[in-house]
Design a protein around this motif. Sequence first.
Motif, mmCIF file in Angstrom:
data_model
loop_
_atom_site.group_PDB
_atom_site.id
_atom_site.type_symbol
_atom_site.label_atom_id
_atom_site.label_comp_id
_atom_site.label_asym_id
_atom_site.label_seq_id
_atom_site.Cartn_x
_atom_site.Cartn_y
_atom_site.Cartn_z
ATOM 1 N N VAL A 244 2.161 -33.232 47.526
ATOM 2 C CA VAL A 244 3.074 -34.136 48.248
ATOM 3 C C VAL A 244 3.715 -35.134 47.281
ATOM 4 C CG1 VAL A 244 3.165 -35.955 49.987
ATOM 5 C CG2 VAL A 244 1.874 -33.870 50.434
ATOM 6 N N LEU A 245 2.927 -35.611 46.289
ATOM 7 C CA LEU A 245 3.437 -36.621 45.375
ATOM 8 C C LEU A 245 4.395 -36.040 44.326
ATOM 9 C CD1 LEU A 245 0.194 -38.713 44.765
ATOM 10 C CD2 LEU A 245 2.236 -39.421 46.022
ATOM 11 N N PHE A 246 4.039 -34.888 43.759
ATOM 12 C CA PHE A 246 4.789 -34.386 42.608
ATOM 13 C C PHE A 246 5.550 -33.088 42.870
ATOM 14 C CE2 PHE A 246 1.088 -36.739 40.961
ATOM 15 C CZ PHE A 246 1.757 -37.764 40.317
ATOM 16 N N GLN A 247 5.203 -32.360 43.917
ATOM 17 C CA GLN A 247 5.911 -31.112 44.218
ATOM 18 C C GLN A 247 6.022 -30.960 45.733
ATOM 19 O OE1 GLN A 247 7.454 -28.987 42.134
ATOM 20 N NE2 GLN A 247 8.107 -27.922 43.977
ATOM 21 N N PRO A 248 6.816 -31.827 46.366
ATOM 22 C CA PRO A 248 6.861 -31.806 47.839
ATOM 23 C C PRO A 248 7.452 -30.537 48.426
ATOM 24 C CG PRO A 248 8.508 -33.306 46.936
ATOM 25 C CD PRO A 248 7.652 -32.888 45.791
ATOM 26 N N GLU A 249 8.124 -29.738 47.597
ATOM 27 C CA GLU A 249 8.677 -28.482 48.120
ATOM 28 C C GLU A 249 7.682 -27.335 48.018
ATOM 29 O OE1 GLU A 249 12.209 -28.083 45.865
ATOM 30 O OE2 GLU A 249 13.367 -29.400 47.176
ATOM 31 N N GLY A 250 6.470 -27.615 47.567
ATOM 32 C CA GLY A 250 5.404 -26.629 47.577
ATOM 33 C C GLY A 250 5.541 -25.540 46.522
ATOM 34 N N VAL A 251 4.685 -24.520 46.658
ATOM 35 C CA VAL A 251 4.667 -23.422 45.688
ATOM 36 C C VAL A 251 5.990 -22.667 45.714
ATOM 37 C CG1 VAL A 251 3.502 -21.281 45.062
ATOM 38 C CG2 VAL A 251 2.165 -23.210 45.903
#
Length: 279
Positions: A244-251
């Motif tokens: 959520v903090l660094f890659q909110p768009e997920g895998v």
Amino acid sequence: MPSFGHGAYFGIGAYAFGLMQQRADAGLFGALIGAVLAAALAGMLVAAFISHKRGIYYALLTIAFGQVAWFAAIKLHGVTGGEDGLLNIKRPPLELFGWSVDLRSNEAFFYFALVLFALVLVALWRLKHSPFGRVLHAIKQNEMRAAFVGHAVWRHKWLAFVLSSCVAGLAGALFAMAQQSAYPNVMSLHNSGFVVMMVLIGGGLVSFWGPVIGALVFILARDLLGAYTETWLLWYGLVFMLMVLFQPEGVAGAWQRWRAKVAKHPPPAPAVAAQPKEA
């Protein structure tokens, strides 16, 4: 339009399948259809109250209705079995065109669930690329602009919620077959939260395949981390926080970004060695 209460429709599907088996002696397809219809009816009712809401109000209402369903499942002892739930739910055989398959073995049931999963996946893929799916995408980008260009926003949100409830109900029916039981815990808030976590970690907000990826990550984390430590959920929660903090768009979002970067800056072609001049 994230829903934090879809565990309720999952549970309704599981209970409906069990009740159809134990009280109506319905066959496999009769019980599956009954489970989907029961979840659809509940989804229709809830969607009628929340489809005109947006943002945090929409999310909170999904939680509230989910908790109502969970509380009702605990208190309606005569129907749901209370906290004990419904036990000894049968796995009826698959009978199709005079052909019968016994689903009591886990292997046979696995392949049956896999076929249903593939069929639902294809149906949702077609729906996503249909005019209805494009309108939903427009509503997701900007609900007000979609309304200004003439789309019936409320009706599309209502129908999307009902369809998602149907899928959750079918999943709940398969869960009841797998566990041969149905109980209130599957409708609880933390189980609905798991669904949201799977969607966000996988990248369901930017990709069709995001929820599938998120479910695989969850299962791998549960089975692999769970084999080493009982606190696997703590580590899974930390991974979720980092996402959520660094890659909110997920895998899926990270994969899309990497592909776009490679397409924009392709690797240089290998240099051709200079040919020696003839004497």
